[in-house]
Design a protein around this motif. Structure first.
Motif: not given
Length: 223
Positions: A134-135, A139-143, A164-168, A207-208
């Motif tokens: 979740l953390e 972090e990667t979602g904002s990036y 939002r997050g990792l849904m774009c 994802v990184t």
């Protein structure tokens, strides 16, 4: 359409089922106002507020469930896909009022509570909550969104970045999504294509930032 929602509810309505961020249609988040009106109508009419979290749940938006982003308290929550981490599973949670309507034998399901799928679900939840996933999404979602917005600022072909997050959802100002999707695939990047103008970007929850950099560079080249 809030007035359309209000007009759709009558004495025969049993519940309102809502996908807070529409996935297949191109990652369209509903407004907070719309979500609050749906909840209000359910309370006022004593009907069920059902949130479909099949795509948005299990960490996808940076919260365990997307309804947390809207401060909602749904009566029923549906989930699948991500819950099993690749193992087929479907499930739902319900408040006591609605859960108490079910007795053993009332409901059957193909990919429900078998030993393999439920164990997989427990491992997934443990990794999400206790393993730092979740953390990582936060972090990667904002990036991801920062990089996509920078790309949009520099390129007039990109009309909108949403989700939002990792849904774009990445929307173009021209009908070039299919062509962009093909170019990305040739460059070893898989994205969903929605209609002619939208890319649906939903990377793995592990994802990184270097993966995202690869995506951004591939997007620049494709556009």
């Amino acid at each position: 359409d809030i007035s359309g929602l209000e007009n759709a509810v009558n004495e025969n309505t049993a519940g309102i089922m809502i996908e807070l961020i529409q996935g297949e249609s191109g990652v369209n988040p509903v407004s907070r106002e719309f979500a609050e009106k749906a909840a209000e109508l359910c309370r006022k009419n004593d009907i069920a507020l059902i949130v479909d979290e099949v795509q948005t749940g299990i960490g996808r938006t940076g919260k365990l469930f997307a309804y947390e982003l809207y401060d909602l308290k749904p009566d029923i929550v549906t989930m699948a896909k991500g819950l099993g981490g690749g193992v087929p599973i479907g499930a739902f949670c319900a408040s006591e009022k609605f859960a108490s309507a079910f007795k053993p034998g009332d409901h059957g399901t193909t990919f429900g509570g078998n030993p393999l799928s439920t164990r997989a679900g427990l491992v997934v939840l443990d990794e999400l909550i206790h393993g730092g996933v979740l953390e990582n999404i936060g972090e990667t979602g904002s990036y991801l969104f920062d990089k996509l917005r920078q790309l949009a600022d520099a390129n007039s072909k990109i009309a909108n970045v949403r989700g939002r997050g990792l849904m774009c959802g990445l929307e173009f100002s021209e009908p070039i999504a299919k062509e962009i999707g093909e170019k990305l695939r040739d460059n070893k990047v898989l994205v969903g294509v929605v209609g002619d103008r939208v890319l649906r970007i939903v990377p793995p929850l592990i994802v990184t930032k270097s993966d995202i950099d690869y995506l951004i560079n591939a997007l620049k080249e494709a556009i």
